[in-house]
Design a protein around this motif. Structure first.
Motif, PDB file in Angstrom:
ATOM      1  N   ARG A  65      66.630  19.697  47.051  1.00  0.00           N
ATOM      2  CA  ARG A  65      67.136  18.323  47.096  1.00  0.00           C
ATOM      3  C   ARG A  65      67.635  18.088  48.528  1.00  0.00           C
ATOM      4  O   ARG A  65      68.759  18.447  48.869  1.00  0.00           O
ATOM      5  N   LEU A  66      66.792  17.508  49.348  1.00  0.00           N
ATOM      6  CA  LEU A  66      67.110  17.364  50.768  1.00  0.00           C
ATOM      7  C   LEU A  66      67.882  16.098  51.104  1.00  0.00           C
ATOM      8  O   LEU A  66      68.473  15.996  52.164  1.00  0.00           O
ATOM      9  N   TRP A  67      67.865  15.096  50.236  1.00  0.00           N
ATOM     10  CA  TRP A  67      68.409  13.776  50.558  1.00  0.00           C
ATOM     11  C   TRP A  67      67.715  13.178  51.785  1.00  0.00           C
ATOM     12  O   TRP A  67      68.298  12.403  52.536  1.00  0.00           O
ATOM     13  N   ALA A  68      66.490  13.568  51.999  1.00  0.00           N
ATOM     14  CA  ALA A  68      65.637  13.006  53.054  1.00  0.00           C
ATOM     15  C   ALA A  68      64.212  13.041  52.513  1.00  0.00           C
ATOM     16  O   ALA A  68      63.429  13.942  52.842  1.00  0.00           O
ATOM     17  N   PRO A  69      63.867  12.098  51.619  1.00  0.00           N
ATOM     18  CA  PRO A  69      62.615  12.180  50.861  1.00  0.00           C
ATOM     19  C   PRO A  69      61.351  12.339  51.697  1.00  0.00           C
ATOM     20  O   PRO A  69      60.445  13.077  51.307  1.00  0.00           O
ATOM     21  N   THR A  70      61.272  11.661  52.827  1.00  0.00           N
ATOM     22  CA  THR A  70      60.029  11.749  53.603  1.00  0.00           C
ATOM     23  C   THR A  70      59.729  13.179  54.023  1.00  0.00           C
ATOM     24  O   THR A  70      58.565  13.573  54.105  1.00  0.00           O
ATOM     25  N   LEU A  71      60.772  13.958  54.289  1.00  0.00           N
ATOM     26  CA  LEU A  71      60.540  15.338  54.708  1.00  0.00           C
ATOM     27  C   LEU A  71      59.991  16.173  53.562  1.00  0.00           C
ATOM     28  O   LEU A  71      59.161  17.067  53.775  1.00  0.00           O
ATOM     29  N   LEU A  72      60.426  15.899  52.334  1.00  0.00           N
ATOM     30  CA  LEU A  72      59.856  16.600  51.184  1.00  0.00           C
ATOM     31  C   LEU A  72      58.372  16.266  51.035  1.00  0.00           C
ATOM     32  O   LEU A  72      57.537  17.154  50.811  1.00  0.00           O
ATOM     33  N   TRP A  73      58.034  14.993  51.149  1.00  0.00           N
ATOM     34  CA  TRP A  73      56.620  14.585  51.055  1.00  0.00           C
ATOM     35  C   TRP A  73      55.791  15.272  52.147  1.00  0.00           C
ATOM     36  O   TRP A  73      54.679  15.744  51.884  1.00  0.00           O
ATOM     37  N   CYS A  74      56.327  15.313  53.358  1.00  0.00           N
ATOM     38  CA  CYS A  74      55.587  15.935  54.464  1.00  0.00           C
ATOM     39  C   CYS A  74      55.452  17.446  54.259  1.00  0.00           C
ATOM     40  O   CYS A  74      54.432  18.037  54.632  1.00  0.00           O
ATOM     41  N   MET A  75      56.459  18.070  53.657  1.00  0.00           N
ATOM     42  CA  MET A  75      56.377  19.502  53.367  1.00  0.00           C
ATOM     43  C   MET A  75      55.278  19.792  52.346  1.00  0.00           C
ATOM     44  O   MET A  75      54.571  20.799  52.449  1.00  0.00           O
ATOM     45  N   VAL A  76      55.118  18.915  51.363  1.00  0.00           N
ATOM     46  CA  VAL A  76      54.017  19.077  50.405  1.00  0.00           C
ATOM     47  C   VAL A  76      52.680  18.888  51.112  1.00  0.00           C
ATOM     48  O   VAL A  76      51.745  19.681  50.935  1.00  0.00           O
ATOM     49  N   ALA A  77      52.580  17.849  51.933  1.00  0.00           N
ATOM     50  CA  ALA A  77      51.334  17.598  52.660  1.00  0.00           C
ATOM     51  C   ALA A  77      50.964  18.766  53.572  1.00  0.00           C
ATOM     52  O   ALA A  77      49.783  19.091  53.730  1.00  0.00           O
ATOM     53  N   LYS A  78      51.952  19.407  54.125  1.00  0.00           N
ATOM     54  CA  LYS A  78      51.726  20.502  55.079  1.00  0.00           C
ATOM     55  C   LYS A  78      51.484  21.841  54.384  1.00  0.00           C
ATOM     56  O   LYS A  78      51.121  22.827  55.027  1.00  0.00           O
TER      57      LYS A  78
ATOM     58  N   ALA B 218      46.341  14.342  52.509  1.00  0.00           N
ATOM     59  CA  ALA B 218      46.298  15.796  52.703  1.00  0.00           C
ATOM     60  C   ALA B 218      45.651  16.495  51.511  1.00  0.00           C
ATOM     61  O   ALA B 218      45.704  17.718  51.391  1.00  0.00           O
ATOM     62  N   GLY B 219      45.042  15.702  50.619  1.00  0.00           N
ATOM     63  CA  GLY B 219      44.307  16.271  49.506  1.00  0.00           C
ATOM     64  C   GLY B 219      45.095  16.417  48.226  1.00  0.00           C
ATOM     65  O   GLY B 219      44.611  17.021  47.255  1.00  0.00           O
ATOM     66  N   GLY B 220      46.300  15.862  48.175  1.00  0.00           N
ATOM     67  CA  GLY B 220      47.118  15.947  46.984  1.00  0.00           C
ATOM     68  C   GLY B 220      46.931  14.754  46.063  1.00  0.00           C
ATOM     69  O   GLY B 220      46.268  13.778  46.408  1.00  0.00           O
ATOM     70  N   VAL B 221      47.508  14.860  44.875  1.00  0.00           N
ATOM     71  CA  VAL B 221      47.496  13.751  43.926  1.00  0.00           C
ATOM     72  C   VAL B 221      48.911  13.228  43.768  1.00  0.00           C
ATOM     73  O   VAL B 221      49.891  13.963  43.873  1.00  0.00           O
ATOM     74  N   VAL B 222      49.027  11.929  43.522  1.00  0.00           N
ATOM     75  CA  VAL B 222      50.300  11.283  43.213  1.00  0.00           C
ATOM     76  C   VAL B 222      50.085  10.501  41.928  1.00  0.00           C
ATOM     77  O   VAL B 222      49.306   9.548  41.894  1.00  0.00           O
ATOM     78  N   VAL B 223      50.760  10.928  40.864  1.00  0.00           N
ATOM     79  CA  VAL B 223      50.584  10.322  39.541  1.00  0.00           C
ATOM     80  C   VAL B 223      51.947  10.075  38.917  1.00  0.00           C
ATOM     81  O   VAL B 223      52.961  10.629  39.353  1.00  0.00           O
ATOM     82  N   ASP B 224      51.973   9.233  37.877  1.00  0.00           N
ATOM     83  CA  ASP B 224      53.225   9.054  37.156  1.00  0.00           C
ATOM     84  C   ASP B 224      53.391  10.165  36.123  1.00  0.00           C
ATOM     85  O   ASP B 224      52.560  11.083  36.031  1.00  0.00           O
ATOM     86  N   PHE B 225      54.456  10.126  35.341  1.00  0.00           N
ATOM     87  CA  PHE B 225      54.761  11.224  34.425  1.00  0.00           C
ATOM     88  C   PHE B 225      53.732  11.357  33.303  1.00  0.00           C
ATOM     89  O   PHE B 225      53.707  12.369  32.607  1.00  0.00           O
ATOM     90  N   GLU B 226      52.873  10.337  33.134  1.00  0.00           N
ATOM     91  CA  GLU B 226      51.806  10.406  32.144  1.00  0.00           C
ATOM     92  C   GLU B 226      50.476  10.811  32.771  1.00  0.00           C
ATOM     93  O   GLU B 226      49.466  10.919  32.074  1.00  0.00           O
ATOM     94  N   GLY B 227      50.463  10.990  34.083  1.00  0.00           N
ATOM     95  CA  GLY B 227      49.232  11.382  34.758  1.00  0.00           C
ATOM     96  C   GLY B 227      48.408  10.240  35.284  1.00  0.00           C
ATOM     97  O   GLY B 227      47.284  10.440  35.756  1.00  0.00           O
ATOM     98  N   ILE B 228      48.939   9.019  35.226  1.00  0.00           N
ATOM     99  CA  ILE B 228      48.212   7.852  35.741  1.00  0.00           C
ATOM    100  C   ILE B 228      48.375   7.795  37.258  1.00  0.00           C
ATOM    101  O   ILE B 228      49.501   7.806  37.766  1.00  0.00           O
ATOM    102  N   PRO B 229      47.281   7.752  38.014  1.00  0.00           N
ATOM    103  CA  PRO B 229      47.364   7.760  39.474  1.00  0.00           C
ATOM    104  C   PRO B 229      48.170   6.580  40.030  1.00  0.00           C
ATOM    105  O   PRO B 229      48.101   5.467  39.487  1.00  0.00           O
ATOM    106  N   TYR B 230      48.882   6.841  41.104  1.00  0.00           N
ATOM    107  CA  TYR B 230      49.599   5.769  41.807  1.00  0.00           C
ATOM    108  C   TYR B 230      48.598   4.706  42.247  1.00  0.00           C
ATOM    109  O   TYR B 230      47.557   5.023  42.813  1.00  0.00           O
ATOM    110  N   ALA B 231      48.930   3.430  41.984  1.00  0.00           N
ATOM    111  CA  ALA B 231      47.970   2.368  42.300  1.00  0.00           C
ATOM    112  C   ALA B 231      48.595   1.183  43.016  1.00  0.00           C
ATOM    113  O   ALA B 231      47.906   0.226  43.340  1.00  0.00           O
TER     114      ALA B 231
END
Length: 271
Positions: A186-199, A225-238
């Motif tokens: 829990r970084l309290w800096a969300p963009t860095l978490l997203w970038c860590m996943v991408a990296k 970066a080749g990842g998926v972003v979906v909601d808790f039901e698996g529906i892709p972010y749109a």
């Protein structure tokens, strides 16, 4: 025409992010004005405003007809197919206590579709750039999401909105994640978490009702970066969401992450 706009937008976003980051780095650890924002302990500093002014000025200089939605100023009245989303200091609560975990986030959408994202980490001079259909880079090098074979060996980022606080479903879910994986951040800096996943430095993210300008740069970083972003039901972010509940991970781990969330929430994953 659009390609030319995107090229200039990329150059503008990088220049603006680095200029804002320079201000944040120079003022880091100094005495500054800090105010509470909202009812749930969020903060804003004078550096947020200084950095925001620099970014908006740079965007306006090149794209006077584009709409801008910025963290502190809000969305302007401009009508345009182009929308800039700006968080001039993602991680303000960290910055305010001289914890060097923060970034500058700028993204751009065209007709509601994310096309560009720039995240700059000034304390380590690390620049992340994602463009629709062109991948994600860190300091010019292409990056990719990775996957572990099992959730229990994974490092997972947790992001929640300030107004979530200790609501029971969120508490149950984050406790379940904490005991089910190797490490929950829990970084309290969300963009860095997203970038860590991408990296590939982290395996995934579970986001619980956390909207804001910083969200959209992160989504594009992971997708490109080749990842998926979906909601808790698996529906892709749109598209842009008022109350997002999202999972980000390697495609081959999507079902494992969805099950992790459902197990943590109970009641078949309802929130």
């Amino acid at each position: 025409m659009i390609e030319n706009i995107l090229q200039l937008a990329r150059e503008t976003a990088i220049l603006a992010a680095k200029a804002a980051g320079k201000i944040a780095k120079e003022r880091f650890g100094t005495t500054m004005t800090i105010d509470e924002k909202g009812l749930y302990g969020d903060l804003v500093t004078e550096v947020d405003h200084l950095a925001e002014n620099v970014i908006i000025h740079e965007i306006r200089r090149h794209f006077p007809d584009h709409q801008i939605d910025s963290e502190e100023c809000g969305r302007d009245d401009q009508e345009s197919d182009w929308l800039w989303l700006v968080d001039p200091l993602d991680g303000t609560n960290n910055y305010a206590i001289a914890l060097p975990v923060f970034s500058v986030s700028i993204s751009l959408a065209y007709q509601g579709k994310l096309v560009l994202a720039v995240v700059y980490e000034p304390m380590v001079d690390r620049l992340f750039v994602a463009e629709h259909g062109k991948g994600t880079t860190c300091n010019g090098e292409r990056i990719q999401v990775t996957k572990k074979t099992e959730i229990r060996r994974s490092t997972i980022g947790w992001i929640q909105g300030h107004n979530v606080q200790n609501q029971e479903p969120a508490v149950h879910l984050r406790n379940h994640i904490d005991i089910s994986c190797k490490r929950m951040l829990r970084l309290w800096a969300p963009t860095l978490l997203w970038c860590m996943v991408a990296k590939g430095d982290m395996d995934g993210i579970v986001l619980y009702r956390s909207a804001g300008a910083d969200l959209y740069s992160g989504i594009l970083m992971v997708q490109e970066a080749g990842g998926v972003v979906v909601d808790f039901e698996g529906i892709p972010y749109a598209g842009m969401l008022d109350e997002p509940y999202l999972i980000a991970c390697h495609p081959e781990q999507q079902e494992s992450f969805i099950q992790l969330v459902k197990d943590g929430l109970g009641n078949e994953g309802n929130v």
